[in-house]
Design an enzyme around this catalytic site. Structure first.
Site, PDB file in Angstrom:
ATOM      1  N   HIS A  32       2.615   2.043  -3.153  1.00 18.90           N
ATOM      2  CA  HIS A  32       1.623   2.578  -4.267  1.00 18.90           C
ATOM      3  C   HIS A  32       1.522   4.281  -3.997  1.00 18.90           C
ATOM      4  CE1 HIS A  32      -2.493   3.406  -5.517  1.00 18.90           C
ATOM      5  NE2 HIS A  32      -1.958   3.426  -6.751  1.00 18.90           N
TER       6      HIS A  32
ATOM      7  N   HIS B  24      -4.339  -7.859 -16.739  1.00 18.92           N
ATOM      8  CA  HIS B  24      -5.702  -7.388 -17.549  1.00 18.92           C
ATOM      9  C   HIS B  24      -5.724  -5.728 -17.149  1.00 18.92           C
ATOM     10  CE1 HIS B  24      -9.438  -8.364 -19.446  1.00 18.92           C
ATOM     11  NE2 HIS B  24      -9.930  -7.922 -18.356  1.00 18.92           N
TER      12      HIS B  24
ATOM     13  N   HIS C 108     -11.448   5.808  -8.278  1.00 19.32           N
ATOM     14  CA  HIS C 108     -10.325   6.266  -8.192  1.00 19.32           C
ATOM     15  C   HIS C 108      -9.590   5.634  -9.308  1.00 19.32           C
ATOM     16  CE1 HIS C 108      -6.380   6.997  -6.190  1.00 19.32           C
ATOM     17  NE2 HIS C 108      -6.309   5.800  -5.681  1.00 19.32           N
TER      18      HIS C 108
ATOM     19  N   HIS D 204     -20.002  -7.056 -17.718  1.00 14.81           N
ATOM     20  CA  HIS D 204     -18.994  -6.860 -18.261  1.00 14.81           C
ATOM     21  C   HIS D 204     -18.385  -7.890 -19.257  1.00 14.81           C
ATOM     22  CE1 HIS D 204     -14.675  -5.763 -18.159  1.00 14.81           C
ATOM     23  NE2 HIS D 204     -14.231  -6.897 -17.750  1.00 14.81           N
TER      24      HIS D 204
ATOM     25  N   GLU E 256       1.004  -1.179   0.089  1.00 12.51           N
ATOM     26  CA  GLU E 256      -0.029  -0.094  -0.020  1.00 12.51           C
ATOM     27  C   GLU E 256       0.881   1.166  -0.055  1.00 12.51           C
ATOM     28  OE1 GLU E 256      -3.241   2.678   0.408  1.00 12.51           O
ATOM     29  OE2 GLU E 256      -2.960   0.695  -0.578  1.00 12.51           O
TER      30      GLU E 256
END
Length: 327
Positions: free
Chosen positions: A76, A306, A138, A248, A73
């Protein structure tokens, strides 16, 4: 303005890294590795927060906090913070050299506003306990940052000759439609990921053994709710997750058909065969990764790839739209 262009390119590459890292953090369940913001238990690094992390582990060994997740975390956040500083510097340089840039400081200012909003979304992601709407926003903000930086970099490179852009009016609507569909598909993919609906269907091309399974669109696409819950606080049913996943897939089919049609038109237009090849390869890879996620039960590396593939496919459509609209 050579340094200015290099700075934009550096920010563009860093944005792709931040988007990929964000996917890695989310998919490895490290989004709450540091349950406060912007530090980790008030410290600059997880190393300095070791005592607090150990205390949390002692109380909840299977909870969302661990040393590894905290580092994921925070790394990032470090990357995202660096990106924010680069965008601020880009805006300052654009303002100071506004008479020398190709389009003035308007787009850099928009990027700066977006980055500030992204920082707020990052904070809300933690404080709102991974609420799907916030996490999805986000993700979309990261993709928007990537797109705007790419457009800015292409603009500052200078425009090509008129011959390169000759006779492409017939491509503009197709390119615009392709871009809109990619954005919609990324939004749906983000909703799948943030609701952990990727394995609601574990077979392909069928879903739960049928073409049209039982689905609950009302609860699945209620935006204002907590993770894993309905708006009333009940456990989100499998039918809701299935509706998200199935939607999706359906959009992926539509995107593939439209981009396939667009690629054919690009191949028939002089000067656009290279663009057609790039879009074709990215589309095929992205579809293959999506199918692999289902059949292989969502391996972390494939799932992150992906997400990165979606960013690259989006970038290719932004690039195409720039080419067919700039004169």
């Amino acid at each position: 303005m050579t340094f200015y262009r290099k700075l934009i390119l550096a920010a563009l590459v860093l944005t792709l890294c931040v988007v990929s890292l964000g996917a890695y953090v989310r998919l490895s369940d490290a989004g709450l590795g540091c349950p406060d913001w912007p530090g980790c238990y008030g410290a600059l690094t997880p190393h300095h927060a070791a005592d607090a992390i150990n205390a949390e582990l002692a109380m909840r060994p299977d909870g969302p906090v661990s040393h590894a997740k905290a580092w994921k975390e925070m790394v990032h956040r470090y990357f995202a913070g660096t990106l924010g500083m680069l965008v601020l510097l880009i805006f300052v340089l654009a303002w100071r050299g506004r008479r020398e840039t190709n389009g003035g400081p308007g787009l850099p200012f928009l990027l700066l506003v977006l980055i500030v909003f992204q920082a707020l979304l990052g904070m809300w992601t933690v404080t709102q306990m991974l609420k799907p709407l916030v996490v999805s926003a986000h993700l979309l903000g990261g993709m928007a940052t990537l797109s705007l930086l790419l457009w800015l970099w292409l603009r500052e490179r200078g425009q090509a000759s008129h011959a390169y852009f000759a006779s492409v009016d017939h491509l503009r609507r197709g390119a615009g439609l392709g871009l809109l569909l990619i954005v919609a598909q990324i939004a749906l993919g983000g909703w799948v990921s943030t609701n952990y609906a990727a394995l609601a269907c574990t077979d392909f091309p069928l879903c739960q053994g049928v073409w049209v399974p039982a689905m609950d669109f009302e609860h699945g696409f209620t935006l204002h709710r907590d993770l894993g819950e309905t708006a009333s606080g009940d456990l989100l049913p499998l039918a809701a997750l299935t509706a998200i996943h199935w939607s999706h897939r359906l959009m992926a089919l539509l995107v593939s058909l439209v981009l396939g049609w667009l690629v054919v038109r690009l191949f028939r237009t002089p000067g656009y065969a290279g663009t057609a090849v790039v879009i074709s390869i990215l589309l095929l890879v992205q579809v293959s990764l999506g199918i692999s996620n289902v059949l292989l039960s969502l391996p972390l590396a494939v799932a992150v790839a992906h997400n990165t593939g979606a960013a690259l496919l989006l970038a290719s459509l932004v690039w195409l739209n720039f080419k067919v609209r700039r004169r």
